[in-house]
Design a protein around this motif. Structure first.
Motif, PDB file in Angstrom:
ATOM      1  N   PHE A  45      -9.631  90.993  65.126  1.00 40.02           N
ATOM      2  CA  PHE A  45     -11.093  91.021  65.218  1.00 40.02           C
ATOM      3  C   PHE A  45     -11.611  90.655  66.610  1.00 40.02           C
ATOM      4  CE2 PHE A  45     -15.318  89.201  64.841  1.00 40.02           C
ATOM      5  CZ  PHE A  45     -15.989  90.183  64.151  1.00 40.02           C
ATOM      6  N   PRO A  46     -11.227  89.518  67.212  1.00 37.97           N
ATOM      7  CA  PRO A  46     -11.773  89.199  68.544  1.00 37.97           C
ATOM      8  C   PRO A  46     -11.334  90.189  69.620  1.00 37.97           C
ATOM      9  CG  PRO A  46     -10.114  87.581  67.887  1.00 37.97           C
ATOM     10  CD  PRO A  46     -10.400  88.412  66.690  1.00 37.97           C
ATOM     11  N   LEU A  47     -10.138  90.755  69.503  1.00 31.30           N
ATOM     12  CA  LEU A  47      -9.689  91.755  70.467  1.00 31.30           C
ATOM     13  C   LEU A  47     -10.536  93.015  70.384  1.00 31.30           C
ATOM     14  CD1 LEU A  47      -5.861  91.292  69.921  1.00 31.30           C
ATOM     15  CD2 LEU A  47      -7.070  90.808  72.053  1.00 31.30           C
ATOM     16  N   ARG A  48     -10.847  93.449  69.184  1.00 35.01           N
ATOM     17  CA  ARG A  48     -11.680  94.641  69.007  1.00 35.01           C
ATOM     18  C   ARG A  48     -13.135  94.375  69.391  1.00 35.01           C
ATOM     19  NH1 ARG A  48      -8.992  95.785  63.063  1.00 35.01           N
ATOM     20  NH2 ARG A  48      -7.227  97.089  63.755  1.00 35.01           N
ATOM     21  N   GLU A  49     -13.583  93.147  69.143  1.00 34.80           N
ATOM     22  CA  GLU A  49     -14.985  92.804  69.396  1.00 34.80           C
ATOM     23  C   GLU A  49     -15.276  92.642  70.891  1.00 34.80           C
ATOM     24  OE1 GLU A  49     -18.902  91.768  67.916  1.00 34.80           O
ATOM     25  OE2 GLU A  49     -17.148  92.659  66.963  1.00 34.80           O
ATOM     26  N   HIS A  50     -14.322  92.092  71.635  1.00 31.37           N
ATOM     27  CA  HIS A  50     -14.606  91.685  73.014  1.00 31.37           C
ATOM     28  C   HIS A  50     -13.834  92.451  74.087  1.00 31.37           C
ATOM     29  CE1 HIS A  50     -17.053  88.456  71.517  1.00 31.37           C
ATOM     30  NE2 HIS A  50     -16.046  87.934  70.842  1.00 31.37           N
ATOM     31  N   THR A  51     -12.978  93.397  73.715  1.00 34.19           N
ATOM     32  CA  THR A  51     -12.239  94.173  74.711  1.00 34.19           C
ATOM     33  C   THR A  51     -12.302  95.652  74.363  1.00 34.19           C
ATOM     34  OG1 THR A  51     -10.044  94.282  73.655  1.00 34.19           O
ATOM     35  CG2 THR A  51     -10.595  92.243  74.829  1.00 34.19           C
ATOM     36  N   ASP A  52     -11.910  96.463  75.324  1.00 36.15           N
ATOM     37  CA  ASP A  52     -11.814  97.910  75.104  1.00 36.15           C
ATOM     38  C   ASP A  52     -10.352  98.357  75.115  1.00 36.15           C
ATOM     39  OD1 ASP A  52     -14.613  98.333  74.986  1.00 36.15           O
ATOM     40  OD2 ASP A  52     -14.722  98.220  77.173  1.00 36.15           O
ATOM     41  N   LEU A  53      -9.471  97.458  74.698  1.00 33.24           N
ATOM     42  CA  LEU A  53      -8.049  97.778  74.699  1.00 33.24           C
ATOM     43  C   LEU A  53      -7.750  98.884  73.697  1.00 33.24           C
ATOM     44  CD1 LEU A  53      -6.620  94.142  74.775  1.00 33.24           C
ATOM     45  CD2 LEU A  53      -6.737  95.742  76.687  1.00 33.24           C
ATOM     46  N   PRO A  54      -6.800  99.759  74.014  1.00 31.40           N
ATOM     47  CA  PRO A  54      -6.446 100.836  73.073  1.00 31.40           C
ATOM     48  C   PRO A  54      -5.807 100.272  71.807  1.00 31.40           C
ATOM     49  CG  PRO A  54      -4.939 100.789  74.928  1.00 31.40           C
ATOM     50  CD  PRO A  54      -6.040  99.839  75.272  1.00 31.40           C
ATOM     51  N   PRO A  55      -5.919 100.990  70.690  1.00 30.22           N
ATOM     52  CA  PRO A  55      -5.388 100.487  69.407  1.00 30.22           C
ATOM     53  C   PRO A  55      -3.914 100.101  69.473  1.00 30.22           C
ATOM     54  CG  PRO A  55      -6.758 102.418  69.040  1.00 30.22           C
ATOM     55  CD  PRO A  55      -6.613 102.286  70.526  1.00 30.22           C
ATOM     56  N   ARG A  97      -5.643  83.878  65.388  1.00 32.03           N
ATOM     57  CA  ARG A  97      -6.930  84.485  65.743  1.00 32.03           C
ATOM     58  C   ARG A  97      -7.609  83.701  66.867  1.00 32.03           C
ATOM     59  NH1 ARG A  97     -11.409  84.734  61.132  1.00 32.03           N
ATOM     60  NH2 ARG A  97     -11.359  82.494  61.542  1.00 32.03           N
ATOM     61  N   ALA A  98      -7.505  82.373  66.829  1.00 34.24           N
ATOM     62  CA  ALA A  98      -8.152  81.542  67.848  1.00 34.24           C
ATOM     63  C   ALA A  98      -7.566  81.770  69.236  1.00 34.24           C
ATOM     64  CB  ALA A  98      -8.042  80.067  67.458  1.00 34.24           C
ATOM     65  N   ILE A  99      -6.280  82.141  69.316  1.00 35.27           N
ATOM     66  CA  ILE A  99      -5.654  82.347  70.619  1.00 35.27           C
ATOM     67  C   ILE A  99      -5.555  83.822  70.995  1.00 35.27           C
ATOM     68  CG2 ILE A  99      -4.331  80.205  70.419  1.00 35.27           C
ATOM     69  CD1 ILE A  99      -1.824  82.031  69.881  1.00 35.27           C
ATOM     70  N   ALA A 100      -6.194  84.698  70.217  1.00 32.77           N
ATOM     71  CA  ALA A 100      -6.052  86.142  70.440  1.00 32.77           C
ATOM     72  C   ALA A 100      -6.452  86.553  71.853  1.00 32.77           C
ATOM     73  CB  ALA A 100      -6.881  86.913  69.417  1.00 32.77           C
ATOM     74  N   LEU A 101      -7.487  85.920  72.403  1.00 31.59           N
ATOM     75  CA  LEU A 101      -7.965  86.277  73.740  1.00 31.59           C
ATOM     76  C   LEU A 101      -7.437  85.326  74.811  1.00 31.59           C
ATOM     77  CD1 LEU A 101     -11.676  87.147  72.864  1.00 31.59           C
ATOM     78  CD2 LEU A 101      -9.870  88.743  73.520  1.00 31.59           C
ATOM     79  N   ASP A 102      -6.416  84.536  74.473  1.00 32.31           N
ATOM     80  CA  ASP A 102      -5.825  83.577  75.411  1.00 32.31           C
ATOM     81  C   ASP A 102      -6.886  82.695  76.058  1.00 32.31           C
ATOM     82  OD1 ASP A 102      -3.672  86.212  76.273  1.00 32.31           O
ATOM     83  OD2 ASP A 102      -3.112  84.507  75.068  1.00 32.31           O
TER      84      ASP A 102
END
Length: 298
Positions: A135-145, A184-189
């Motif tokens: 969820f945080p990766l999809r919400e805050h980045t434009d990284l490919p799937p 999830r808390a560390i997903a965005l490092d």
């Protein structure tokens, strides 16, 4: 142009072994500058004052515990540091930035560099384990799937749950749910990870696992951690520094060894779970004999 992986640190391994692949984060402050600094912070809900002049700092790389009785203002401190609340007086600085002076966009940008593990995990119940961590990766980045998929699997691997990515939160034990919430808390490092009662409701094995993960992930990520907790013995094994809060003030602080050796009456009562002391067992009332004889207020 920012590299699409800027700020993403991949952590994999077991409790005993962590492997990192790092794209360095930009450093905005000198290493010896506290990452979090509160000075004479006061806060009130209406007329009810919660915090009364708090001074607190967290250095980079530290794991710091905030302890105290229920209702003393510990979780309010986390909300102030996270920018959910604004101090009535004093200053709250994170990474050298005064939160009261930030615009909405700048505050949101700063909060993306923070991770939060809520009490009991607070997973999205209608999402799978994989989607919770993604969820945080999809919400805050434009990284490919494909990259999101690999990062989620690496984060789950770091907490020992890569094989549980297809489960729903309802299929998890309490300890597993807490580990998914940690992934999830560390997903965005994040540079700062905050924990609100991370040990609440856990069995001894799960409690020990979460404690070691908090310490090892903090060190592997090069982050700082602030942990609100009542669990004295587990916390003193993993933290670098402790603040005790009572009636909205810092009443004691020190390293784990200093806390264990403290002769301060409040600290001694809290550490040794004594029923009576500076925090009294009895709520203020007239003498028992007088009340039994019908004297004074009922």
């Amino acid at each position: 142009m920012q590299h699409p992986l800027q700020g993403i640190r991949i952590v994999s391994g077991t409790l005993a072994s962590f492997v990192e692949s790092v794209v360095p984060l930009p450093v905005t402050e000198p290493a010896d500058t506290p990452l979090v600094c509160l000075r004479n912070v006061r806060f009130a809900y209406g007329e009810r004052e919660i915090l009364r002049g708090i001074d607190l700092s967290v250095r980079r790389g530290q794991v710091v515990a905030i302890m105290g009785g229920s209702g003393c203002g510990k979780t309010t401190l986390l909300r102030l540091i996270g920018g959910q609340l604004r101090a009535s007086a004093g200053s709250v600085q994170v990474d050298g930035q005064d939160l009261a002076r930030l615009s909405r966009d700048d505050l949101y940008a700063l909060r993306r560099r923070m991770g939060m593990l809520f009490q009991f995990g607070a997973l999205f119940t209608d999402m799978s384990v994989f989607d919770n961590v993604a969820f945080p990766l999809r919400e805050h980045t434009d990284l490919p799937p494909e990259l999101v998929r690999d990062l989620v699997r690496l984060k789950l691997n770091a907490v020992g749950l890569r094989g549980a990515e297809g489960l729903s939160p309802a299929e998890l034990s309490g300890g597993m749910a807490r580990r998914v919430a940690l992934a999830r808390a560390i997903a965005l490092d994040p540079m700062l990870i905050m924990y609100d009662e991370p040990f609440a409701g856990l069995d001894p094995i799960s409690l020990g696992v979460i404690g070691q993960l908090i310490r090892r992930l903090n060190d592997a990520l090069g982050a700082s951690s602030i942990m609100v907790t009542h669990d004295i013995h587990e916390s003193l094994e993993i933290v670098d520094y402790v603040y005790f809060v009572s009636e909205g003030r810092i009443v004691a602080q020190g390293t784990p060894d200093e806390i264990r050796a403290s002769t301060d009456p409040f600290v001694h009562q809290f550490v040794h779970a004594e029923a009576d002391g500076p925090v009294p067992f009895h709520y203020p009332a007239a003498p028992l004999a007088a009340s039994l004889l019908g004297e004074g207020a009922p």
